[in-house]
Structure formats: structure tokens, C-alpha cells
Write a protein that holds these residues in place. Structure first.
Motif, PDB file in Angstrom:
ATOM      1  N   TYR A 115      38.350  69.924  98.526  1.00 55.40           N
ATOM      2  CA  TYR A 115      38.520  68.491  98.290  1.00 55.40           C
ATOM      3  C   TYR A 115      38.444  68.241  96.789  1.00 55.40           C
ATOM      4  CZ  TYR A 115      36.651  68.446 103.093  1.00 55.40           C
ATOM      5  OH  TYR A 115      36.398  68.682 104.404  1.00 55.40           O
ATOM      6  N   HIS A 173      31.216  51.967 102.697  1.00 55.97           N
ATOM      7  CA  HIS A 173      31.937  52.294 101.465  1.00 55.97           C
ATOM      8  C   HIS A 173      31.215  51.710 100.265  1.00 55.97           C
ATOM      9  CE1 HIS A 173      35.613  54.208 102.820  1.00 55.97           C
ATOM     10  NE2 HIS A 173      35.671  53.366 103.821  1.00 55.97           N
ATOM     11  N   TRP A 209      33.996  60.367 100.972  1.00 56.60           N
ATOM     12  CA  TRP A 209      35.189  59.928 101.705  1.00 56.60           C
ATOM     13  C   TRP A 209      36.424  60.645 101.185  1.00 56.60           C
ATOM     14  CZ3 TRP A 209      35.643  56.759 105.899  1.00 56.60           C
ATOM     15  CH2 TRP A 209      34.509  56.021 106.265  1.00 56.60           C
ATOM     16  N   HIS A 253      40.867  61.103 101.611  1.00 54.98           N
ATOM     17  CA  HIS A 253      42.120  60.467 102.003  1.00 54.98           C
ATOM     18  C   HIS A 253      43.182  61.558 102.117  1.00 54.98           C
ATOM     19  CE1 HIS A 253      45.444  57.642 102.112  1.00 54.98           C
ATOM     20  NE2 HIS A 253      44.582  56.641 102.090  1.00 54.98           N
ATOM     21  N   TRP A 265      43.386  67.222 100.996  1.00 50.09           N
ATOM     22  CA  TRP A 265      42.468  66.095 101.099  1.00 50.09           C
ATOM     23  C   TRP A 265      42.047  65.663  99.703  1.00 50.09           C
ATOM     24  CZ3 TRP A 265      42.016  63.321 105.275  1.00 50.09           C
ATOM     25  CH2 TRP A 265      42.231  63.909 106.529  1.00 50.09           C
ATOM     26  N   THR A 292      39.536  63.403  97.418  1.00 56.02           N
ATOM     27  CA  THR A 292      38.253  62.701  97.404  1.00 56.02           C
ATOM     28  C   THR A 292      38.470  61.284  96.877  1.00 56.02           C
ATOM     29  OG1 THR A 292      37.118  64.779  96.958  1.00 56.02           O
ATOM     30  CG2 THR A 292      35.903  62.755  96.485  1.00 56.02           C
ATOM     31  N   THR A 293      38.001  60.300  97.633  1.00 58.20           N
ATOM     32  CA  THR A 293      38.098  58.924  97.147  1.00 58.20           C
ATOM     33  C   THR A 293      36.725  58.365  96.788  1.00 58.20           C
ATOM     34  OG1 THR A 293      38.104  58.162  99.429  1.00 58.20           O
ATOM     35  CG2 THR A 293      40.243  58.363  98.338  1.00 58.20           C
ATOM     36  N   PRO A 324      48.409  60.016  97.485  1.00 51.48           N
ATOM     37  CA  PRO A 324      47.890  59.644  98.804  1.00 51.48           C
ATOM     38  C   PRO A 324      49.030  59.371  99.775  1.00 51.48           C
ATOM     39  CG  PRO A 324      47.449  57.913  97.180  1.00 51.48           C
ATOM     40  CD  PRO A 324      48.062  59.056  96.442  1.00 51.48           C
ATOM     41  N   THR A 383      43.941  57.255 107.854  1.00 52.90           N
ATOM     42  CA  THR A 383      44.038  56.818 106.468  1.00 52.90           C
ATOM     43  C   THR A 383      42.882  57.366 105.638  1.00 52.90           C
ATOM     44  OG1 THR A 383      42.860  54.804 107.009  1.00 52.90           O
ATOM     45  CG2 THR A 383      45.266  54.688 106.994  1.00 52.90           C
ATOM     46  N   GLU A 384      41.750  57.577 106.261  1.00 49.48           N
ATOM     47  CA  GLU A 384      40.628  58.129 105.503  1.00 49.48           C
ATOM     48  C   GLU A 384      39.618  58.719 106.482  1.00 49.48           C
ATOM     49  OE1 GLU A 384      38.746  54.959 103.451  1.00 49.48           O
ATOM     50  OE2 GLU A 384      38.336  53.833 105.273  1.00 49.48           O
ATOM     51  N   GLU A 427      35.417  60.249 106.715  1.00 48.07           N
ATOM     52  CA  GLU A 427      34.116  60.409 106.077  1.00 48.07           C
ATOM     53  C   GLU A 427      33.744  61.886 106.127  1.00 48.07           C
ATOM     54  OE1 GLU A 427      31.246  57.887 107.914  1.00 48.07           O
ATOM     55  OE2 GLU A 427      29.929  57.917 106.158  1.00 48.07           O
TER      56      GLU A 427
END
Ligand SMILES: [Zn+2]
Length: 372
Positions: A159, A217, A250, A252, A263, A265-266, A355, A362-363, A365
Motif C-alpha cells: 500500500y 474517517h 484506509w 482506495h 491499493w 493509501t488515503t 484512483p 470505493t474504499e 479500511e
């Protein structure tokens, strides 16, 4: 078919390529007069006199890549760029003067060997490139091979943040006071130099990433929170015998520059022990009596961007079992060779992420707790 034939085949295609090149040259010679008409002699002279001289290509962070030169065709735009996977990023722009002369100087605070170029866009762009190096302002120790990712062993499966976007972060240092903030920022600077990621401090926070409820979030515009918390607030400090936690929170779905699924990382979080701040680590990056909070900060933010532990490599900050006392008796908050190599692989070198929607996802955890 014998192996011998295999050996000869490239030779034959080389001959073909040579033939094609000769034909191309002949054609261009034949087309010469037409080309001349479209390209007056003066312009050709200017082209011949054009050049780029590289004045500075080996620097430390804080330094600039510098070049000057002369281009054909009067006033025009010039960009100084650095190569990232499958694209170029502009680090300085200017215009040539009436005589075609220019100077560019771009900041490049990103360790490693890079390809840089001067580009003057046009129908026929003018391009000159060279190699540049950004060296750490210290001599890292350790071994380049000593790094690990948190998630999977391949670069692609790990990630990472989108390196082509500024990563915003907040600090919660309520427990320990303002002294901690410049120390955290110094760590973020080192992380930025090692990864090529750009971090932007956007203010204080009262959040503790580790104690946030599931599915929660950060507020909008916050990608990373670095917080101090007591052992009373985060009992896992005691349970897991840890002084800090760090990791992505999280993710995305995204595609990398090669179009592969990855993936992104957001959100990521770092939680540091207030108790150890008060009674444990030295408050700095260098100390000759005990491990430093600087080392702990570098370690946990290393997790936040995707690095795991290398238990067999005591010199690396990402070792995970303790911090290294150098032969001169000091503990030093500096990333070493394995750390730096790993960090370069979760940063800008791997190119931008885009993305995407993957079906309804969409996302997600990150299920596992962060590393300590
Ligand atoms: Zn760790």
C-alpha cells in the motif's frame, strides 16, 4: 531449429535495421532541398549553436539542479524536469531571452539517481537530458537489501500514498506540548527526502488514530494524523510492549502508471507514547545516552508509508526490535541504507497512482492493527 539459428537471427534483424537506416538517410538526403526551403539557413545555424550546460547535478537536499544554455528561435518557454515512472515532473520553468539564452535552477530534495532534462516545448521540442544525484547529507550505514513492506513482498502489492499529490498531515501534541512539533516536522522532512513524497502540515488535531472507532474517517483534507497518547488512552502500548504504532488506515482502489491494479493509501496514522516521551526517549535526534524520540518518529512514519520490520538488520530504523547505538556511542535519528531503499520504493520513483472504481468498492479500511 538449432540454437545456432537463434544466435544468428538477431544478426539478421540488425542487418535489416541497418538497411532501413541507410534507406532513411537516402530518403532524407533526397528530400533535402524541400527541407531546406522550410528551414532557412539562419535557423539551422541557431540550432547548431544551441546548447545546454549542466552546472550542478550532484546535490544534497536543499541544493538545486542548475543548467544554462542557448536555444534556437527567440523567446520561448523552458522547463527543467525530473523523470518519474512513465512521466516527467517540472521543477523549474523560465523563458529564454531574445538571444535564446536561459538559466534554470530547480529544487530536488529527493534522494537517489534521477534523470533530469531541459525541455523547450514546440512543434519540434528541444530536449537535452542528463543524470543527477541527490545524496543524503550524511553517510548511511546498513545494507540496501534490508527493507520490508507491511503488505506483501512485491512493490505492487504494497500500500502506498499517491506520490503525485501533496499529503496533508496534522499533529496532536496536546499531551506533550509544542516542543514535539518541530521534532515531528524534522522527521517528515527526512521522510520526504527519502520518498520524494510531499507532505504539508495543515494544523493541529485532537484525534488519536489508534482509538478511533471502526469506519471512522479523518476530517476532510487530512491524510495523516500523528498523535501522542497516554498508556491510559491506548492500553495496547502496555499490552503490545510498544512505544508507538503506525500504518495505513484506509485504502482506495487505484491503478499505477503501468495500468496495474493497486491499493492506494488515503489515510494513515501514527500514535506515539506520551509516557515514553516523559520517561524514556531523549528529546531530539542524536543522543549518546539513550534512544531518541527522533528514531521512534522515523520508525512509525516509516510504517505509515508502508514499510514493515527487518528484525535481522539492527542498523536500520525499521528494525523493529530496538535502535542502533553507533560505534561513536550515539543513537542517531537517520534512515539507513535499507530504510532508504525501501522508502524509495513506496514513493515518487514508482510513479503516480490514479484512483479508480472497482465495481462497488470505493474504499476499504485496513483490517489489521498498525505495526508498533
Ligand atoms: Zn515497528
Amino acid at each position: 531449429m538449432t540454437p545456432h539459428h537463434h544466435l544468428r537471427r538477431p544478426a539478421r534483424s540488425l542487418a535489416l535495421a541497418t538497411t532501413l537506416a541507410v534507406i532513411a538517410t537516402l530518403l532524407s538526403t533526397l528530400a533535402g532541398p524541400t527541407a531546406l526551403a522550410a528551414n532557412p539557413a539562419g535557423e539551422r545555424d541557431a540550432e547548431r549553436r544551441s546548447f545546454v550546460a549542466w552546472d550542478s547535478t550532484v546535490i544534497n537536499p536543499g541544493g538545486r539542479i542548475r543548467a544554462h544554455g542557448k536555444l534556437p528561435g527567440g523567446k520561448r518557454k523552458v522547463a527543467l524536469q525530473v523523470k518519474v515512472e512513465r512521466s516527467w515532473q517540472t521543477i523549474d520553468t523560465t523563458r529564454t531571452n531574445r538571444k535564446g539564452k536561459f538559466r534554470v535552477a530547480g529544487r530536488l530534495d529527493w534522494y537517489g539517481k534521477h534523470r533530469v532534462r531541459v525541455l523547450a516545448p514546440a512543434r519540434r521540442p528541444f530536449v537535452r537530458s542528463t543524470k543527477a544525484r541527490v545524496l543524503p547529507p550524511y553517510a548511511p550505514v546498513g545494507n540496501r537489501k534490508d527493507f520490508a513492506f507491511i503488505h506483501g513482498t512485491s512493490v505492487r502489492k504494497n500500500y502506498r500514498f499517491n506520490p503525485c499529490q501533496k499529503i496533508t498531515y496534522r499533529i496532536n501534541s496536546e499531551d506533550v506540548g509544542p516542543e514535539a512539533r518541530p521534532l515531528i516536522k524534522a522527521g517528515m522532512t527526512q521522510l520526504s527526502w527519502a520518498t520524494g513524497l510531499k507532505f504539508k502540515y495543515v494544523g493541529k488535531s485532537r484525534l488519536i488514530p489508534y482509538t478511533m472507532a471502526k469506519r471512522r474517517h479523518y476530517p476532510r483534507g487530512t491524510d495523516l494524523v500523528i498523535a501522542f497518547a497516554t498508556h491510559a488512552e491506548v492500553p495496547d502500548f502496555d499490552k503490545r510492549a510498544a512505544a508507538g504504532f503506525g500504518g495505513p488506515r484506509w485504502l482506495h482502489p487505484a491503478r499505477n502508471s503501468k495500468g496495474q491494479r493497486v491499493w492506494m493509501t488515503t489515510e494513515a496514522g501514527v500514535t506515539l507514547s506520551t509516557d515514553y516521551w516523559h520517561n524514556g526517549f531523549a528529546h531530539g535526534y542524536f543522543d549518546n545516552t539513550r534512544a531518541t524520540i527522533g528514531e521512534l518518529i522515523l520508525h512509525e512514519i516509516g510504517h505509515a508509508v508502508g514499510l514493515g520490520h527487518v528484525p535481522a538488520a539492527p542498523q536500520e530504523i525499521m528494525n523493529g526490535r530496538g535502535y542502533y547505538r553507533y560505534p561513536d556511542g550515539y543513537y542517531k535519528g537517520l534512515y539507513n541504507l535499507g530504510d532508504l531503499n525501501g522508502l524509495s520504493k513506496v514513493g515518487l520513483k514508482q510513479g503516480c497512482l490514479r484512483p479508480v472504481r472497482a465495481g462497488r468498492v470505493t474504499e476499504v479500511e485496513v483490517a489489521e492493527p498498525p505495526l508498533s
